[in-house]
Each structure stands twice: as C-alpha cells, then as structure tokens.
Design a protein around this motif. Sequence first.
Motif, PDB file in Angstrom:
ATOM      1  N   VAL A 138      56.005 -61.181  41.411  1.00  0.00           N
ATOM      2  CA  VAL A 138      55.313 -60.792  40.183  1.00  0.00           C
ATOM      3  C   VAL A 138      56.378 -60.632  39.103  1.00  0.00           C
ATOM      4  CG1 VAL A 138      55.333 -58.296  40.684  1.00  0.00           C
ATOM      5  CG2 VAL A 138      53.566 -59.255  39.202  1.00  0.00           C
ATOM      6  N   PRO A 139      56.123 -61.197  37.916  1.00  0.00           N
ATOM      7  CA  PRO A 139      57.145 -61.147  36.863  1.00  0.00           C
ATOM      8  C   PRO A 139      57.154 -59.816  36.118  1.00  0.00           C
ATOM      9  CG  PRO A 139      55.251 -62.359  36.066  1.00  0.00           C
ATOM     10  CD  PRO A 139      54.970 -62.012  37.511  1.00  0.00           C
ATOM     11  N   PHE A 140      58.282 -59.573  35.493  1.00  0.00           N
ATOM     12  CA  PHE A 140      58.425 -58.439  34.592  1.00  0.00           C
ATOM     13  C   PHE A 140      58.050 -58.955  33.209  1.00  0.00           C
ATOM     14  CE2 PHE A 140      61.110 -55.835  31.709  1.00  0.00           C
ATOM     15  CZ  PHE A 140      60.635 -54.584  32.055  1.00  0.00           C
ATOM     16  N   LYS A 141      56.863 -58.590  32.744  1.00  0.00           N
ATOM     17  CA  LYS A 141      56.417 -59.020  31.416  1.00  0.00           C
ATOM     18  C   LYS A 141      55.591 -57.898  30.799  1.00  0.00           C
ATOM     19  CE  LYS A 141      52.301 -61.559  32.978  1.00  0.00           C
ATOM     20  NZ  LYS A 141      51.603 -62.838  32.940  1.00  0.00           N
ATOM     21  N   ASN A 142      55.334 -57.995  29.510  1.00  0.00           N
ATOM     22  CA  ASN A 142      54.664 -56.906  28.790  1.00  0.00           C
ATOM     23  C   ASN A 142      53.360 -56.456  29.421  1.00  0.00           C
ATOM     24  OD1 ASN A 142      56.582 -56.388  26.871  1.00  0.00           O
ATOM     25  ND2 ASN A 142      55.758 -57.849  25.395  1.00  0.00           N
ATOM     26  N   LEU A 143      52.538 -57.398  29.869  1.00  0.00           N
ATOM     27  CA  LEU A 143      51.249 -57.021  30.450  1.00  0.00           C
ATOM     28  C   LEU A 143      51.386 -56.232  31.750  1.00  0.00           C
ATOM     29  CD1 LEU A 143      49.180 -60.264  29.832  1.00  0.00           C
ATOM     30  CD2 LEU A 143      48.909 -58.054  28.698  1.00  0.00           C
ATOM     31  N   ASN A 144      52.522 -56.340  32.424  1.00  0.00           N
ATOM     32  CA  ASN A 144      52.727 -55.672  33.714  1.00  0.00           C
ATOM     33  C   ASN A 144      53.495 -54.361  33.602  1.00  0.00           C
ATOM     34  OD1 ASN A 144      51.494 -57.864  34.847  1.00  0.00           O
ATOM     35  ND2 ASN A 144      53.369 -58.822  35.565  1.00  0.00           N
ATOM     36  N   ILE A 156      57.706 -52.240  36.013  1.00  0.00           N
ATOM     37  CA  ILE A 156      56.441 -52.837  36.455  1.00  0.00           C
ATOM     38  C   ILE A 156      55.528 -51.749  36.996  1.00  0.00           C
ATOM     39  CG2 ILE A 156      55.322 -54.490  37.999  1.00  0.00           C
ATOM     40  CD1 ILE A 156      57.841 -56.184  37.891  1.00  0.00           C
ATOM     41  N   TYR A 157      54.326 -51.714  36.488  1.00  0.00           N
ATOM     42  CA  TYR A 157      53.304 -50.739  36.856  1.00  0.00           C
ATOM     43  C   TYR A 157      53.050 -50.789  38.362  1.00  0.00           C
ATOM     44  CZ  TYR A 157      48.733 -48.375  36.573  1.00  0.00           C
ATOM     45  OH  TYR A 157      47.678 -47.529  36.732  1.00  0.00           O
ATOM     46  N   PHE A 158      52.856 -49.621  38.980  1.00  0.00           N
ATOM     47  CA  PHE A 158      52.710 -49.556  40.438  1.00  0.00           C
ATOM     48  C   PHE A 158      51.535 -50.381  40.944  1.00  0.00           C
ATOM     49  CE2 PHE A 158      49.498 -46.430  39.526  1.00  0.00           C
ATOM     50  CZ  PHE A 158      48.631 -46.474  40.622  1.00  0.00           C
ATOM     51  N   ALA A 159      50.450 -50.451  40.187  1.00  0.00           N
ATOM     52  CA  ALA A 159      49.282 -51.211  40.633  1.00  0.00           C
ATOM     53  C   ALA A 159      49.572 -52.711  40.656  1.00  0.00           C
ATOM     54  CB  ALA A 159      48.082 -50.906  39.750  1.00  0.00           C
ATOM     55  N   VAL A 160      50.392 -53.182  39.729  1.00  0.00           N
ATOM     56  CA  VAL A 160      50.775 -54.591  39.705  1.00  0.00           C
ATOM     57  C   VAL A 160      51.651 -54.888  40.923  1.00  0.00           C
ATOM     58  CG1 VAL A 160      52.029 -56.368  38.421  1.00  0.00           C
ATOM     59  CG2 VAL A 160      50.550 -54.743  37.204  1.00  0.00           C
ATOM     60  N   GLN A 161      52.579 -53.988  41.228  1.00  0.00           N
ATOM     61  CA  GLN A 161      53.387 -54.156  42.431  1.00  0.00           C
ATOM     62  C   GLN A 161      52.497 -54.172  43.670  1.00  0.00           C
ATOM     63  OE1 GLN A 161      57.176 -52.028  42.919  1.00  0.00           O
ATOM     64  NE2 GLN A 161      56.835 -51.193  40.863  1.00  0.00           N
ATOM     65  N   SER A 162      51.484 -53.307  43.677  1.00  0.00           N
ATOM     66  CA  SER A 162      50.575 -53.223  44.829  1.00  0.00           C
ATOM     67  C   SER A 162      49.836 -54.539  45.052  1.00  0.00           C
ATOM     68  CB  SER A 162      49.570 -52.088  44.639  1.00  0.00           C
ATOM     69  OG  SER A 162      50.232 -50.850  44.565  1.00  0.00           O
ATOM     70  N   MET A 163      49.428 -55.203  43.963  1.00  0.00           N
ATOM     71  CA  MET A 163      48.743 -56.493  44.105  1.00  0.00           C
ATOM     72  C   MET A 163      49.651 -57.524  44.776  1.00  0.00           C
ATOM     73  SD  MET A 163      46.433 -57.306  40.721  1.00  0.00           S
ATOM     74  CE  MET A 163      47.802 -57.363  39.587  1.00  0.00           C
TER      75      MET A 163
END
Length: 164
Positions: free
Chosen positions: A50-56, A63-70
């Motif tokens: 998962v990339p490090f970008k503004n939306l994440n 990176i937001y924990f939920a994005v990492q979880s996905m």
Amino acid sequence: MELNSKQQKLADQVTSGFKFPLYLMKSLPMGWIAGLRVRELTKDKCTTSVPFKNLNKNPFKSIYFAVQSMAAELSTASPCLLAITGQKPSVAFIIVDLKANFTKKATDRVFFTCEDGAKAFQAVEKCIETGEATSETFKTVGKMKDGTIVSEFEFTWSFKQRKS
C-alpha cells in the motif's frame, strides 16, 4: 505440491498490474482508492503493498491503521483464496479474529508479507477430509522499503465446506 490450473490463473490475475486494479475498482473500491497491490502470490507466500499518499495518511503524517489493515488482510486472504480455488467440494472462508501491533510510523510504501500460505492448503485439505470447519491463524509483517517493521498482524480464518 503444484498449483492447479485454476489456482495458477488466479495467482496471475491478482498479481497483474492491470487486472487486479480493475477488480478492486468494481468489487472493493476502497482498496482501489488506497492503491492496494498484490506483489507476489505463491502457495507458500504472499506479499501485498500500500502506498504512502495523501488519501492514506492520518493527521500524524503516517499511513492510517485501517489502510494498513486492508493490505495486511489481503496478504493473508490471498493464500486462502488460492487454496480454495478449484476445490471439490467447494470451501468457504471467513475471518474470525484479528490481532494487530503497530511499532513505528509508516511514512513510506508498506509491504506486507505472509509466509503461512502452506497453512491455508493444509486447512482446506483437512476441511475437505473431515467435513468439519477448521480455523488457522496467519501472521503478516508490514515493512517499509528500508526494512523497518511498522506493524504485525495475525488474522484467523475459518474454513468450512459449502452445502451442496
């Protein structure tokens, strides 16, 4: 043990830089927006990113924990999906438990690697042989490009034969 033709086709499709994003756009739009990718999928191992970008990002510039979880879930679910593909009788799987540990700020692309793929094939085999539901826990580790571990997850998946 080699992958059957259906399993190999699935592995090729999910690691495709063209087909997988289209699938995400249609079936899992949040995964598409986040930029999830399956980098490698074999019977033993799966790596997602998962990339490090503004939306994440969260307000702490990581990176937001939920994005990492996905991305972490995808790295454990993909071997499970691979293991059930083409099986007779058909087997379903569902997540029944999750544990997570966040150790560092994720400030770059994160790669999640699960090396427990063989467990999925063993669980599916046991489920088919016994006709009973079975559960297995899969560990995945999230690292940035420089090798820094940012998070570790354990997902427990339950496998069960579908009714005919």
